[in-house]
Design a protein around this motif. Structure first.
Motif, PDB file in Angstrom:
ATOM      1  N   CYS A  36      13.843  14.385   1.644  1.00 29.40           N
ATOM      2  CA  CYS A  36      13.353  15.316   0.620  1.00 29.40           C
ATOM      3  C   CYS A  36      11.845  15.195   0.409  1.00 29.40           C
ATOM      4  N   LEU A  37      11.326  13.963   0.414  1.00 30.59           N
ATOM      5  CA  LEU A  37       9.890  13.773   0.226  1.00 30.59           C
ATOM      6  C   LEU A  37       9.115  14.269   1.445  1.00 30.59           C
ATOM      7  N   ALA A  38       9.684  14.090   2.638  1.00 29.21           N
ATOM      8  CA  ALA A  38       9.053  14.655   3.838  1.00 29.21           C
ATOM      9  C   ALA A  38       9.047  16.177   3.765  1.00 29.21           C
ATOM     10  N   ASN A  39      10.134  16.728   3.224  1.00 30.85           N
ATOM     11  CA  ASN A  39      10.226  18.172   3.039  1.00 30.85           C
ATOM     12  C   ASN A  39       9.132  18.667   2.093  1.00 30.85           C
ATOM     13  N   PHE A  40       8.884  17.913   1.019  1.00 35.16           N
ATOM     14  CA  PHE A  40       7.823  18.265   0.075  1.00 35.16           C
ATOM     15  C   PHE A  40       6.459  18.258   0.771  1.00 35.16           C
ATOM     16  N   CYS A  41       6.184  17.232   1.552  1.00 34.95           N
ATOM     17  CA  CYS A  41       4.890  17.148   2.246  1.00 34.95           C
ATOM     18  C   CYS A  41       4.732  18.278   3.259  1.00 34.95           C
ATOM     19  N   TYR A  42       5.795  18.554   3.984  1.00 36.75           N
ATOM     20  CA  TYR A  42       5.774  19.629   4.971  1.00 36.75           C
ATOM     21  C   TYR A  42       5.476  20.962   4.277  1.00 36.75           C
ATOM     22  N   GLY A  43       6.183  21.220   3.168  1.00 39.44           N
ATOM     23  CA  GLY A  43       5.986  22.472   2.449  1.00 39.44           C
ATOM     24  C   GLY A  43       4.623  22.575   1.810  1.00 39.44           C
ATOM     25  N   TYR A  44       4.101  21.469   1.334  1.00 38.21           N
ATOM     26  CA  TYR A  44       2.802  21.482   0.664  1.00 38.21           C
ATOM     27  C   TYR A  44       1.709  21.986   1.607  1.00 38.21           C
ATOM     28  N   PHE A  45       1.810  21.619   2.885  1.00 34.89           N
ATOM     29  CA  PHE A  45       0.772  22.000   3.842  1.00 34.89           C
ATOM     30  C   PHE A  45       1.111  23.276   4.626  1.00 34.89           C
ATOM     31  N   VAL A  46       2.382  23.677   4.639  1.00 38.39           N
ATOM     32  CA  VAL A  46       2.793  24.780   5.510  1.00 38.39           C
ATOM     33  C   VAL A  46       3.231  26.023   4.749  1.00 38.39           C
ATOM     34  N   LEU A  47       3.945  25.839   3.633  1.00 36.30           N
ATOM     35  CA  LEU A  47       4.616  26.970   2.987  1.00 36.30           C
ATOM     36  C   LEU A  47       3.643  27.907   2.289  1.00 36.30           C
ATOM     37  N   PRO A  48       3.596  29.198   2.671  1.00 35.84           N
ATOM     38  CA  PRO A  48       2.788  30.172   1.930  1.00 35.84           C
ATOM     39  C   PRO A  48       3.591  30.727   0.749  1.00 35.84           C
ATOM     40  N   MET A  53      19.661  19.442 -11.655  1.00 33.07           N
ATOM     41  CA  MET A  53      18.508  20.214 -12.104  1.00 33.07           C
ATOM     42  C   MET A  53      17.587  20.563 -10.943  1.00 33.07           C
ATOM     43  N   THR A  54      17.305  19.595 -10.086  1.00 29.91           N
ATOM     44  CA  THR A  54      16.310  19.806  -9.027  1.00 29.91           C
ATOM     45  C   THR A  54      16.886  20.508  -7.805  1.00 29.91           C
ATOM     46  N   SER A  55      18.184  20.357  -7.558  1.00 30.23           N
ATOM     47  CA  SER A  55      18.756  20.972  -6.353  1.00 30.23           C
ATOM     48  C   SER A  55      18.976  22.459  -6.509  1.00 30.23           C
ATOM     49  N   ALA A  56      18.662  23.012  -7.670  1.00 28.06           N
ATOM     50  CA  ALA A  56      18.841  24.447  -7.880  1.00 28.06           C
ATOM     51  C   ALA A  56      17.876  25.287  -7.053  1.00 28.06           C
ATOM     52  N   SER A  57      17.069  24.662  -6.183  1.00 26.38           N
ATOM     53  CA  SER A  57      16.094  25.409  -5.384  1.00 26.38           C
ATOM     54  C   SER A  57      16.735  26.323  -4.345  1.00 26.38           C
ATOM     55  N   PHE A  58      18.030  26.166  -4.083  1.00 27.36           N
ATOM     56  CA  PHE A  58      18.671  27.023  -3.097  1.00 27.36           C
ATOM     57  C   PHE A  58      18.603  28.484  -3.515  1.00 27.36           C
ATOM     58  N   SER A  59      18.724  28.756  -4.813  1.00 25.35           N
ATOM     59  CA  SER A  59      18.622  30.136  -5.276  1.00 25.35           C
ATOM     60  C   SER A  59      17.207  30.666  -5.054  1.00 25.35           C
ATOM     61  N   THR A  60      16.194  29.809  -5.245  1.00 29.59           N
ATOM     62  CA  THR A  60      14.814  30.231  -5.001  1.00 29.59           C
ATOM     63  C   THR A  60      14.580  30.485  -3.521  1.00 29.59           C
ATOM     64  N   PRO A  65       5.656  26.992  -5.881  1.00 31.22           N
ATOM     65  CA  PRO A  65       5.642  25.822  -6.764  1.00 31.22           C
ATOM     66  C   PRO A  65       7.036  25.370  -7.166  1.00 31.22           C
ATOM     67  N   VAL A  66       7.969  26.309  -7.336  1.00 25.89           N
ATOM     68  CA  VAL A  66       9.325  25.933  -7.736  1.00 25.89           C
ATOM     69  C   VAL A  66      10.020  25.156  -6.618  1.00 25.89           C
ATOM     70  N   ILE A  67       9.881  25.644  -5.380  1.00 19.00           N
ATOM     71  CA  ILE A  67      10.511  24.959  -4.249  1.00 19.00           C
ATOM     72  C   ILE A  67       9.898  23.577  -4.037  1.00 19.00           C
ATOM     73  N   LEU A  68       8.573  23.481  -4.110  1.00 13.82           N
ATOM     74  CA  LEU A  68       7.907  22.198  -3.886  1.00 13.82           C
ATOM     75  C   LEU A  68       8.266  21.179  -4.965  1.00 13.82           C
ATOM     76  N   LEU A  69       8.240  21.598  -6.236  1.00 13.58           N
ATOM     77  CA  LEU A  69       8.588  20.670  -7.315  1.00 13.58           C
ATOM     78  C   LEU A  69      10.047  20.252  -7.227  1.00 13.58           C
ATOM     79  N   SER A  70      10.891  21.159  -6.777  1.00 13.24           N
ATOM     80  CA  SER A  70      12.302  20.811  -6.608  1.00 13.24           C
ATOM     81  C   SER A  70      12.474  19.749  -5.521  1.00 13.24           C
ATOM     82  N   ASN A  71      11.789  19.935  -4.392  1.00  7.06           N
ATOM     83  CA  ASN A  71      11.868  18.946  -3.311  1.00  7.06           C
ATOM     84  C   ASN A  71      11.351  17.583  -3.764  1.00  7.06           C
ATOM     85  N   LEU A  72      10.239  17.591  -4.491  1.00 10.24           N
ATOM     86  CA  LEU A  72       9.665  16.341  -4.971  1.00 10.24           C
ATOM     87  C   LEU A  72      10.611  15.660  -5.965  1.00 10.24           C
ATOM     88  N   GLY A  73      11.113  16.432  -6.920  1.00  7.66           N
ATOM     89  CA  GLY A  73      12.017  15.858  -7.913  1.00  7.66           C
ATOM     90  C   GLY A  73      13.292  15.325  -7.298  1.00  7.66           C
TER      91      GLY A  73
END
Length: 420
Positions: A180-192, A118-125, A84-92
Motif C-alpha cells: 500500500c505504501l509503495a502504491n502511494f509513492c507510485y501514485g504520488y509521482f505518476v497519477l494525474p 474507512m481508508t479502503s473505501a477508495s475503490f469507489s473513487t 488526493p482521495v486515492i493517495l490519502l486512502s493508500n497512505l492511510g
C-alpha cells in the motif's frame, strides 16, 4: 457507425495506474485473509469458537464502516478531485496495516479494522476515476479491467499470505503495508488528476455526504436506482462463495483446504480472463443491456448447477458459467455512469459501494444460516446446496429488475432534462 476515438497515452497511463492501484489493494487484503482468523484466535487464548464469533463481528464492523465512509469519500472526490482521495486512502491503508502488524490485543485489532474500512473505501473513487478518463463506449472494457484486478488479487493474495504466514503470523501484514505504501509513492509521482476543476461540485454538502443522502441521489435517477438494485442483488448472491463454499465443499465433497483453494483460484483466474478479455469484445457486439442479461443468466445457471452438483467433479463444470456472470458487472457500471452528471460520479460510486457494503453486512450471516437449515438433521428437505440455489434466485430477480428498468420506454430523462 464511426469507430470510437483512440485512447490517448495519458488516459492509458491513468488506466494502468488505477489497475495497479486496485490490484495492489486487493493483494494487500488477500494476503491477510489466511492469517487474520489465526491472529484473532491467538488473541482470544486459542478458543476456536470465540475466534469464529469475533471474526464474524469484525467482518460486519468492517462492512458497516465502509457503508458510512464510501459516500463521504465519493463526495470528497467530487469536491476536491480523485487524486488526493486515492493517495490519502493508500497512505492511510498502508499505515493501518502497520498498526495491525503491531497490535497485541483484540480491541486494538478492532480499531485497526475500523480504520481499514474507512481508508479502503477508495475503490469507489477508482470507479469514478474510470468514468472521468474513459469515453462511454469504452467504459465497460475499463470496468472489466478493474474486475480482472480483483480476480488476480484474490487468487495471488491468499496464496502469498498463506506462504508468508507459515514463516510468521504477522509477516503478511508487513508485506500488505509495504504494497500500500509503495502504491502511494507510485501514485504520488505518476497519477494525474482526472476530475477537472470546472466539473467539481462548488462546495461540500455534508447532508449528501452520508449513506442516506447518497441513496437519495440514486432516487433522482430512476434507471440508476434500478441498476443499483441489480448491483446489490449481485453482491448479495456473490457472498455465498466467500462465506459458504468452504463449508459446503467440506460437507458435500469432503474437500480440504487444498481442493477448496485450487477451486477458488480457478474461479478467480476464469473471472479475470472474462473481465479483462471477453467484456471488451462482447459489449460492442451485444450492447450493455444484452450483456447484463447474458451475464445474469449465466450466473443463475452457475449457482443452480453448483447447488445441485452431487460430486466435486460435476461442481467444477459450473465454474465457466460463474465466470461468464462476470460480464454483467462492468456492463452495469458502464450503463450507470452514462446516466449521471460528471460532477456527481464520485457520490454515485460511493452510493453503489454503500449498497455493496450492506450486502457485506447481511450476506455472510444469511447464506450460512440457509446452509445450516439445508443440512440440519431435522430439516424437512435435506438440501446442502440451498444457499447456492438461493443465490440463483437472487440473480433471476436481478435479471427481472434489469429487464424492467432498461427498457427503451423506461429510460428516464436526466433530472435536469426533465425540468420545464
Amino acid at each position: 457507425m464511426s469507430s470510437p476515438a483512440p485512447v490517448s497515452p495519458a488516459r492509458k497511463a491513468a488506466l494502468a495506474f488505477i489497475f495497479v492501484t486496485v490490484l495492489l489493494d486487493i493483494l494487500a487484503f488477500g494476503i491477510i485473509i489466511p492469517v487474520l482468523p489465526q491472529l484473532i484466535k491467538q488473541m482470544v487464548g486459542g478458543d476456536t469458537g470465540a475466534a469464529a464469533t469475533w471474526y464474524g463481528v469484525i467482518g460486519m464492523v468492517f462492512s458497516a464502516v465502509q457503508f458510512f465512509c464510501n459516500p463521504v469519500q465519493g463526495a470528497l472526490s467530487d469536491r476536491y478531485g480523485r487524486r488526493p482521495v486515492i493517495l490519502l486512502s493508500n497512505l492511510g491503508l498502508g499505515l493501518d496495516f502497520v498498526l495491525m502488524a503491531l497490535v497485541q490485543t483484540l480491541p486494538w485489532l478492532i480499531v485497526a479494522r475500523v480504520i481499514s474500512g474507512m481508508t479502503s473505501a477508495s475503490f469507489s473513487t477508482a470507479n469514478a476515476y474510470i468514468a472521468d478518463v474513459t469515453p462511454p463506449e469504452r467504459r465497460a472494457a475499463a470496468f472489466g479491467l478493474l474486475g480482472a484486478a480483483f480476480g488476480i488479487g484474490f487468487v495471488l493474495g491468499p496464496a502469498l499470505g498463506g506462504l508468508l504466514g507459515e514463516a510468521d503470523l504477522r509477516l503478511p501484514f508487513w508485506v500488505a503495508a509495504g504494497l500500500c505504501l509503495a502504491n502511494f509513492c507510485y501514485g504520488y509521482f505518476v497519477l494525474p488528476e482526472s476530475h477537472a476543476p470546472e466539473k467539481r461540485t462548488p462546495q461540500l454538502d455534508w447532508r449528501r455526504a452520508n449513506p442516506l443522502g447518497a441513496l437519495r441521489l440514486l432516487q433522482r435517477y430512476p434507471q440508476v436506482y434500478g441498476l443499483a438494485l441489480v448491483i446489490f442483488l449481485s453482491n448479495l448472491a456473490h457472498f455465498v462463495l466467500n462465506h459458504t463454499f468452504v463449508l459446503y465443499a467440506d460437507y458435500r465433497y469432503h474437500w480440504g483446504p487444498w481442493e477448496v483453494g485450487l477451486t477458488l483460484g480457478l474461479v478467480g483466474i476464469c473471472n479475470a480472463v472474462v473481465q479483462a478479455g471477453l467484456v471488451r469484445k462482447v459489449v460492442p457486439r451485444l450492447g450493455e443491456r444484452r450483456t447484463i442479461f447474458t451475464g445474469l443468466v449465466f450466473g443463475a445457471i452457475g449457482f443452480a448447477w453448483q447447488g445441485s452438483a452431487t460430486t466435486g467433479l460435476i461442481s467444477l463444470l459450473a465454474i465457466p458459467c460463474l465466470a461468464l456472470w462476470g460480464m454483467a458487472g462492468p456492463a452495469t457500471q458502464s450503463l450507470v455512469t452514462r446516466q449521471v452528471d460528471p460532477s456527481e460520479q464520485g457520490r454515485l460510486q460511493g452510493a453503489i459501494a454503500g449498497l455493496a457494503s450492506i450486502a457485506g453486512i447481511v450476506g455472510p450471516g444469511l447464506h450460512t444460516q440457509i446452509f445450516a437449515w439445508g443440512v440440519a438433521s431435522d430439516a424437512v428437505w435435506h438440501l446442502p446446496g440451498a444457499a447456492f440455489l438461493f443465490s440463483a434466485v437472487l440473480l433471476l430477480v436481478a435479471l427481472g429488475v434489469a429487464w424492467r428498468v432498461t427498457r427503451p420506454a423506461a429510460a428516464p430523462l436526466r433530472p435536469e432534462a426533465a425540468e420545464p
